[in-house]
Design a protein around this motif. Structure first.
Motif, PDB file in Angstrom:
ATOM      1  N   SER A  64       0.830  -1.211   0.000  1.00 38.39           N
ATOM      2  CA  SER A  64       0.000   0.000   0.000  1.00 38.39           C
ATOM      3  C   SER A  64       0.860   1.255   0.000  1.00 38.39           C
ATOM      4  CB  SER A  64      -0.935   0.017   1.207  1.00 38.39           C
ATOM      5  OG  SER A  64      -1.841  -1.057   1.151  1.00 38.39           O
ATOM      6  N   LYS A  65       1.930   1.241   0.758  1.00 36.37           N
ATOM      7  CA  LYS A  65       2.832   2.401   0.785  1.00 36.37           C
ATOM      8  C   LYS A  65       3.513   2.590  -0.569  1.00 36.37           C
ATOM      9  CE  LYS A  65       3.689   2.383   5.744  1.00 36.37           C
ATOM     10  NZ  LYS A  65       4.660   2.140   6.825  1.00 36.37           N
ATOM     11  N   LEU A  66       3.947   1.495  -1.169  1.00 39.46           N
ATOM     12  CA  LEU A  66       4.566   1.590  -2.500  1.00 39.46           C
ATOM     13  C   LEU A  66       3.571   2.116  -3.527  1.00 39.46           C
ATOM     14  CD1 LEU A  66       6.682  -1.696  -2.625  1.00 39.46           C
ATOM     15  CD2 LEU A  66       7.541   0.646  -2.508  1.00 39.46           C
TER      16      LEU A  66
ATOM     17  N   SER B  84       1.050   4.026  -2.928  1.00 41.10           N
ATOM     18  CA  SER B  84       0.844   5.452  -2.640  1.00 41.10           C
ATOM     19  C   SER B  84       1.946   6.303  -3.255  1.00 41.10           C
ATOM     20  CB  SER B  84       0.804   5.702  -1.126  1.00 41.10           C
ATOM     21  OG  SER B  84      -0.283   5.078  -0.541  1.00 41.10           O
ATOM     22  N   ILE B  85       3.170   5.875  -3.088  1.00 47.31           N
ATOM     23  CA  ILE B  85       4.298   6.628  -3.646  1.00 47.31           C
ATOM     24  C   ILE B  85       4.206   6.672  -5.169  1.00 47.31           C
ATOM     25  CG2 ILE B  85       6.808   6.584  -3.969  1.00 47.31           C
ATOM     26  CD1 ILE B  85       6.944   5.398  -1.075  1.00 47.31           C
ATOM     27  N   LEU B  86       3.919   5.529  -5.775  1.00 45.55           N
ATOM     28  CA  LEU B  86       3.800   5.489  -7.233  1.00 45.55           C
ATOM     29  C   LEU B  86       2.626   6.335  -7.721  1.00 45.55           C
ATOM     30  CD1 LEU B  86       4.591   1.717  -7.867  1.00 45.55           C
ATOM     31  CD2 LEU B  86       6.069   3.685  -8.324  1.00 45.55           C
TER      32      LEU B  86
ATOM     33  N   VAL C 264       1.448   9.033  -6.290  1.00 45.23           N
ATOM     34  CA  VAL C 264       1.866  10.430  -6.199  1.00 45.23           C
ATOM     35  C   VAL C 264       2.725  10.805  -7.404  1.00 45.23           C
ATOM     36  CG1 VAL C 264       3.314  12.049  -4.884  1.00 45.23           C
ATOM     37  CG2 VAL C 264       1.654  10.601  -3.691  1.00 45.23           C
ATOM     38  N   VAL C 265       3.624   9.908  -7.800  1.00 47.25           N
ATOM     39  CA  VAL C 265       4.462  10.163  -8.982  1.00 47.25           C
ATOM     40  C   VAL C 265       3.583  10.314 -10.222  1.00 47.25           C
ATOM     41  CG1 VAL C 265       6.209   9.142 -10.505  1.00 47.25           C
ATOM     42  CG2 VAL C 265       6.516   9.045  -8.029  1.00 47.25           C
TER      43      VAL C 265
ATOM     44  N   LEU D 256      -5.628   7.524  -4.909  1.00 45.91           N
ATOM     45  CA  LEU D 256      -4.678   7.761  -3.819  1.00 45.91           C
ATOM     46  C   LEU D 256      -5.408   7.831  -2.484  1.00 45.91           C
ATOM     47  CD1 LEU D 256      -1.795   8.330  -2.871  1.00 45.91           C
ATOM     48  CD2 LEU D 256      -2.214  10.753  -3.330  1.00 45.91           C
TER      49      LEU D 256
ATOM     50  N   THR E 169      -4.660   5.488   0.739  1.00 42.76           N
ATOM     51  CA  THR E 169      -4.297   6.042   2.053  1.00 42.76           C
ATOM     52  C   THR E 169      -5.367   5.730   3.103  1.00 42.76           C
ATOM     53  OG1 THR E 169      -5.166   8.202   1.400  1.00 42.76           O
ATOM     54  CG2 THR E 169      -2.795   7.862   1.168  1.00 42.76           C
TER      55      THR E 169
END
Length: 155
Positions: free
Chosen positions: A32-34, A36-38, A40-41, A87, A91
């Motif tokens: 889930s964190k990965l 989220s980061i992707l 955002v990118v 996103l 989150t």
């Protein structure tokens, strides 16, 4: 022989349901964190692309007129809005470890509405329009049911 028993007990304890579920939960959180980061990118790249497209359309000849249709530009805006909703879904899952059906339905409604907005009526058949209308109706009814099924908060 006692070391073999100790080892088998440790292996059995390591494979217990609670430990296994802990490992699965950690993997879910990491993924889930990965995501989220992707996401955002992806959102930042989409906003940059939209900015470049708008800038080029506004300042290219003829100045002040969009060379793309407004519907295409609206579609780009809605793409970013859909990505933001995705996103938010990710989150929200990280916060509560629960998939929020209401958010998923709202995201789906935005996606179907985007498709409806950018639809080229010259190239679209009646069955496609009916399908989109049924999808919007079904999602709207689902959203209404979920919103009304929530317990009321006292004021």
């Amino acid at each position: 022989m006692s070391w073999l028993r100790k080892l088998s007990r440790r292996v059995a304890a390591g494979l217990s349901d609670s430990n296994f579920l802990e490992v699965i939960s950690s993997i879910e959180t990491l993924v889930s964190k990965l995501l989220s980061i992707l996401m955002v990118v992806v959102i930042l790249i989409a906003v940059y692309d939209l900015f470049v497209i708008l800038f080029q359309d506004i300042f290219s000849a003829p100045v002040g007129f969009f060379t793309r249709t407004l519907f295409e530009i609206f579609g780009l805006f809605l793409n970013i809005l859909i990505a933001l909703e995705l996103l938010e879904n990710i989150t929200a899952y990280l916060r509560r470890h629960v998939i929020q059906v209401e958010l998923v339905i709202v995201t789906s409604l935005i996606a179907v509405a985007r498709k409806f907005i950018i639809l080229d009526l010259q190239k679209t058949g009646g069955i496609d329009l009916i399908g989109l209308a049924v999808a919007i109706l079904g999602l709207s009814i689902s959203y209404w049911i979920i919103r009304n099924a929530k317990p009321r908060q006292p004021h």
